[in-house]
Design a protein around this motif. Structure first.
Motif, PDB file in Angstrom:
ATOM      1  N   LEU A 144       5.091  -2.265  -4.024  1.00 24.64           N
ATOM      2  CA  LEU A 144       3.831  -1.831  -3.429  1.00 24.64           C
ATOM      3  C   LEU A 144       3.326  -0.675  -4.278  1.00 24.64           C
ATOM      4  O   LEU A 144       3.928   0.401  -4.309  1.00 24.64           O
ATOM      5  N   ILE A 145       2.231  -0.907  -5.007  1.00 23.25           N
ATOM      6  CA  ILE A 145       1.754   0.074  -5.984  1.00 23.25           C
ATOM      7  C   ILE A 145       0.345   0.524  -5.657  1.00 23.25           C
ATOM      8  O   ILE A 145      -0.385  -0.133  -4.917  1.00 23.25           O
ATOM      9  N   GLY A 146      -0.024   1.660  -6.243  1.00 19.91           N
ATOM     10  CA  GLY A 146      -1.358   2.205  -6.035  1.00 19.91           C
ATOM     11  C   GLY A 146      -1.327   3.718  -6.138  1.00 19.91           C
ATOM     12  O   GLY A 146      -0.256   4.337  -6.037  1.00 19.91           O
ATOM     13  N   PRO A 147      -2.480   4.360  -6.326  1.00 16.46           N
ATOM     14  CA  PRO A 147      -2.512   5.822  -6.452  1.00 16.46           C
ATOM     15  C   PRO A 147      -2.162   6.516  -5.144  1.00 16.46           C
ATOM     16  O   PRO A 147      -2.096   5.885  -4.082  1.00 16.46           O
ATOM     17  N   ASN A 148      -1.928   7.816  -5.222  1.00 14.33           N
ATOM     18  CA  ASN A 148      -1.652   8.591  -4.021  1.00 14.33           C
ATOM     19  C   ASN A 148      -2.798   8.437  -3.018  1.00 14.33           C
ATOM     20  O   ASN A 148      -3.973   8.436  -3.391  1.00 14.33           O
ATOM     21  N   GLY A 149      -2.438   8.310  -1.743  1.00 15.64           N
ATOM     22  CA  GLY A 149      -3.462   8.193  -0.710  1.00 15.64           C
ATOM     23  C   GLY A 149      -4.033   6.810  -0.546  1.00 15.64           C
ATOM     24  O   GLY A 149      -5.027   6.624   0.171  1.00 15.64           O
TER      25      GLY A 149
ATOM     26  N   ALA B 292       9.087  -2.302  -1.607  1.00 14.61           N
ATOM     27  CA  ALA B 292       9.271  -0.911  -1.993  1.00 14.61           C
ATOM     28  C   ALA B 292       7.962  -0.316  -2.491  1.00 14.61           C
ATOM     29  O   ALA B 292       7.346  -0.852  -3.418  1.00 14.61           O
ATOM     30  N   ALA B 293       7.546   0.791  -1.870  1.00  8.14           N
ATOM     31  CA  ALA B 293       6.403   1.556  -2.367  1.00  8.14           C
ATOM     32  C   ALA B 293       6.891   2.425  -3.519  1.00  8.14           C
ATOM     33  O   ALA B 293       7.880   3.149  -3.384  1.00  8.14           O
ATOM     34  N   VAL B 294       6.206   2.358  -4.661  1.00 14.58           N
ATOM     35  CA  VAL B 294       6.688   3.029  -5.872  1.00 14.58           C
ATOM     36  C   VAL B 294       5.536   3.670  -6.627  1.00 14.58           C
ATOM     37  O   VAL B 294       4.364   3.306  -6.461  1.00 14.58           O
ATOM     38  N   HIS B 295       5.893   4.654  -7.470  1.00  9.15           N
ATOM     39  CA  HIS B 295       4.922   5.255  -8.383  1.00  9.15           C
ATOM     40  C   HIS B 295       5.161   4.816  -9.825  1.00  9.15           C
ATOM     41  O   HIS B 295       4.215   4.684 -10.600  1.00  9.15           O
ATOM     42  N   ASP B 296       6.421   4.610 -10.188  1.00 10.19           N
ATOM     43  CA  ASP B 296       6.749   4.208 -11.555  1.00 10.19           C
ATOM     44  C   ASP B 296       6.551   2.697 -11.677  1.00 10.19           C
ATOM     45  O   ASP B 296       7.434   1.907 -11.348  1.00 10.19           O
ATOM     46  N   ILE B 297       5.373   2.298 -12.155  1.00  7.27           N
ATOM     47  CA  ILE B 297       5.069   0.868 -12.193  1.00  7.27           C
ATOM     48  C   ILE B 297       5.909   0.133 -13.228  1.00  7.27           C
ATOM     49  O   ILE B 297       6.198  -1.049 -13.051  1.00  7.27           O
ATOM     50  N   ASN B 298       6.340   0.815 -14.271  1.00  4.73           N
ATOM     51  CA  ASN B 298       7.088   0.108 -15.314  1.00  4.73           C
ATOM     52  C   ASN B 298       8.457  -0.339 -14.843  1.00  4.73           C
ATOM     53  O   ASN B 298       8.821  -1.508 -14.985  1.00  4.73           O
TER      54      ASN B 298
ATOM     55  N   ILE C 176       2.015  -5.798  -4.776  1.00  7.55           N
ATOM     56  CA  ILE C 176       0.853  -5.631  -3.911  1.00  7.55           C
ATOM     57  C   ILE C 176       0.171  -4.348  -4.364  1.00  7.55           C
ATOM     58  O   ILE C 176       0.806  -3.287  -4.417  1.00  7.55           O
ATOM     59  N   ALA C 177      -1.094  -4.424  -4.730  1.00  8.46           N
ATOM     60  CA  ALA C 177      -1.826  -3.278  -5.255  1.00  8.46           C
ATOM     61  C   ALA C 177      -2.864  -2.808  -4.238  1.00  8.46           C
ATOM     62  O   ALA C 177      -3.770  -3.566  -3.866  1.00  8.46           O
ATOM     63  N   LEU C 178      -2.728  -1.556  -3.799  1.00 13.14           N
ATOM     64  CA  LEU C 178      -3.656  -0.965  -2.832  1.00 13.14           C
ATOM     65  C   LEU C 178      -4.399   0.205  -3.458  1.00 13.14           C
ATOM     66  O   LEU C 178      -3.823   0.995  -4.209  1.00 13.14           O
ATOM     67  N   ARG C 179      -5.670   0.325  -3.129  1.00 15.15           N
ATOM     68  CA  ARG C 179      -6.474   1.477  -3.537  1.00 15.15           C
ATOM     69  C   ARG C 179      -7.428   1.815  -2.400  1.00 15.15           C
ATOM     70  O   ARG C 179      -8.173   0.938  -1.931  1.00 15.15           O
ATOM     71  N   GLU C 180      -7.379   3.064  -1.937  1.00 12.96           N
ATOM     72  CA  GLU C 180      -8.234   3.548  -0.855  1.00 12.96           C
ATOM     73  C   GLU C 180      -8.180   2.626   0.360  1.00 12.96           C
ATOM     74  O   GLU C 180      -9.193   2.348   0.996  1.00 12.96           O
ATOM     75  N   GLY C 181      -6.968   2.144   0.663  1.00 20.22           N
ATOM     76  CA  GLY C 181      -6.762   1.333   1.849  1.00 20.22           C
ATOM     77  C   GLY C 181      -7.189  -0.109   1.739  1.00 20.22           C
ATOM     78  O   GLY C 181      -7.133  -0.849   2.728  1.00 20.22           O
ATOM     79  N   LYS C 182      -7.577  -0.533   0.544  1.00 22.48           N
ATOM     80  CA  LYS C 182      -8.022  -1.911   0.348  1.00 22.48           C
ATOM     81  C   LYS C 182      -7.080  -2.640  -0.603  1.00 22.48           C
ATOM     82  O   LYS C 182      -6.503  -2.037  -1.505  1.00 22.48           O
ATOM     83  N   LEU C 183      -6.959  -3.929  -0.391  1.00 24.14           N
ATOM     84  CA  LEU C 183      -6.130  -4.762  -1.255  1.00 24.14           C
ATOM     85  C   LEU C 183      -6.901  -5.082  -2.529  1.00 24.14           C
ATOM     86  O   LEU C 183      -7.922  -5.763  -2.499  1.00 24.14           O
ATOM     87  N   ILE C 184      -6.404  -4.579  -3.654  1.00 23.77           N
ATOM     88  CA  ILE C 184      -7.038  -4.834  -4.943  1.00 23.77           C
ATOM     89  C   ILE C 184      -6.567  -6.161  -5.516  1.00 23.77           C
ATOM     90  O   ILE C 184      -7.352  -6.963  -6.027  1.00 23.77           O
ATOM     91  N   SER C 185      -5.253  -6.415  -5.414  1.00 19.45           N
ATOM     92  CA  SER C 185      -4.697  -7.647  -5.957  1.00 19.45           C
ATOM     93  C   SER C 185      -3.260  -7.774  -5.460  1.00 19.45           C
ATOM     94  O   SER C 185      -2.636  -6.792  -5.045  1.00 19.45           O
ATOM     95  N   HIS C 186      -2.741  -8.989  -5.485  1.00 22.56           N
ATOM     96  CA  HIS C 186      -1.317  -9.197  -5.231  1.00 22.56           C
ATOM     97  C   HIS C 186      -0.911 -10.502  -5.889  1.00 22.56           C
ATOM     98  O   HIS C 186      -1.724 -11.401  -6.092  1.00 22.56           O
ATOM     99  N   GLY C 187       0.351 -10.599  -6.246  1.00 18.10           N
ATOM    100  CA  GLY C 187       0.822 -11.811  -6.900  1.00 18.10           C
ATOM    101  C   GLY C 187       2.020 -11.526  -7.768  1.00 18.10           C
ATOM    102  O   GLY C 187       2.765 -10.569  -7.555  1.00 18.10           O
ATOM    103  N   ARG C 188       2.218 -12.371  -8.771  1.00 19.47           N
ATOM    104  CA  ARG C 188       3.382 -12.256  -9.653  1.00 19.47           C
ATOM    105  C   ARG C 188       3.075 -11.497 -10.933  1.00 19.47           C
ATOM    106  O   ARG C 188       3.892 -10.730 -11.418  1.00 19.47           O
ATOM    107  N   LYS C 189       1.916 -11.709 -11.502  1.00 24.78           N
ATOM    108  CA  LYS C 189       1.622 -11.209 -12.843  1.00 24.78           C
ATOM    109  C   LYS C 189       0.474 -10.214 -12.789  1.00 24.78           C
ATOM    110  O   LYS C 189      -0.603 -10.512 -12.247  1.00 24.78           O
TER     111      LYS C 189
END
Length: 253
Positions: free
Chosen positions: A31-36, A192-198, A208-221
């Protein structure tokens, strides 16, 4: 394992997550995305700890309708270390043993099987030598590993983790993600919610990519366009020759 439809949640009038709909499958999901962006709040919803509107289904049951007792057999939640600091000097063994509470009750003693699971969980995290230590004397990273071991001792099909490697050195972080990956291969669902995307994307089956409470994208690649939309800056891709992984480096804005 999870089906989320039209999820909305927040705190009072402050809406944190808006109209999220997605499925979370068996495997390791980052689970990735900027703070907040709502990552921690989303995990609390999945853990049954946050009210919401819409629908969140776990194994065919609406999360809000699952009793805490029943839920404790289905999913475990490792909170971010900054949100959970013991105020009583429990030993590491006692903390990990808390993962066995659903199976034995509050006032029942540990069985031989419980003790074997506690030992095995500590060994998997490399903290067997800390079992008799006071939890309050440990470093942030050591304490984080203890909480993960407690989750493993709970032996659930779903493990939810909020920044599980935020206080860990790089080698420890890699070891934790290798463990999470092996658990996912064995049939568990890890989110797992993480900051280190690499490091997270190197081991993950999905993101799963979240930004400002919205789903930006999700998937494998993932790709540079998704990362740019997610973090608001350009990324370049390079390859880790040791693992032959794709890695990403953010460029200054």
């Amino acid at each position: 394992m999870y089906t989320v439809k039209n999820l909305v949640t927040g705190y009072g009038k402050n809406i944190i997550l808006r109209d999220l709909s997605l499925e979370i499958k068996l495997g390791l999901t980052s689970l990735i995305g900027p703070n907040g962006s709502g990552k921690s709040t989303f995990l609390k919803v999945l853990a049954g700890l946050k009210s919401y509107s819409g629908s969140v289904i776990l194994n065919g049951h609406e999360v809000r309708n699952i009793s805490r007792k029943k839920f404790s057999f289905s999913a475990s939640f490792v909170m971010s270390d900054k949100n959970f600091r013991p105020s009583y000097p429990f030993s590491v063994r006692e903390i990990i043993a808390m993962g066995r509470l659903p199976y034995r009750g509050l006032f029942s003693g540990l069985t031989k099987n419980d003790n074997e699971i506690i030992s095995r969980s500590s060994e998997m995290l490399g903290i067997s030598h800390l079992l008799e230590r006071d939890i309050m004397t440990l470093s942030d990273g050591e304490r984080q590993l203890v909480f993960i071991a407690c989750s493993l001792a709970q032996d659930t099909g779903v493990i939810l983790l909020d920044e599980p490697t935020s206080s860990l050195d790089p080698d420890r972080s890699a070891r934790v993600f290798e463990l999470l990956k092996s658990l996912a291969v064995s049939g568990k669902t890890i989110i797992a919610a993480v900051h280190d995307i690499n490091i997270s994307l190197s081991y993950s089956d999905y993101y799963i990519a979240l930004r400002e409470g919205k789903l930006i994208s999700h998937g494998r690649k993932i790709n540079a366009e998704i990362l740019r939309d997610l973090y608001g800056t350009e990324f370049i891709k390079y390859r880790n020759n040791e693992r032959n992984d794709e890695m990403w480096r953010a460029l200054p804005r």
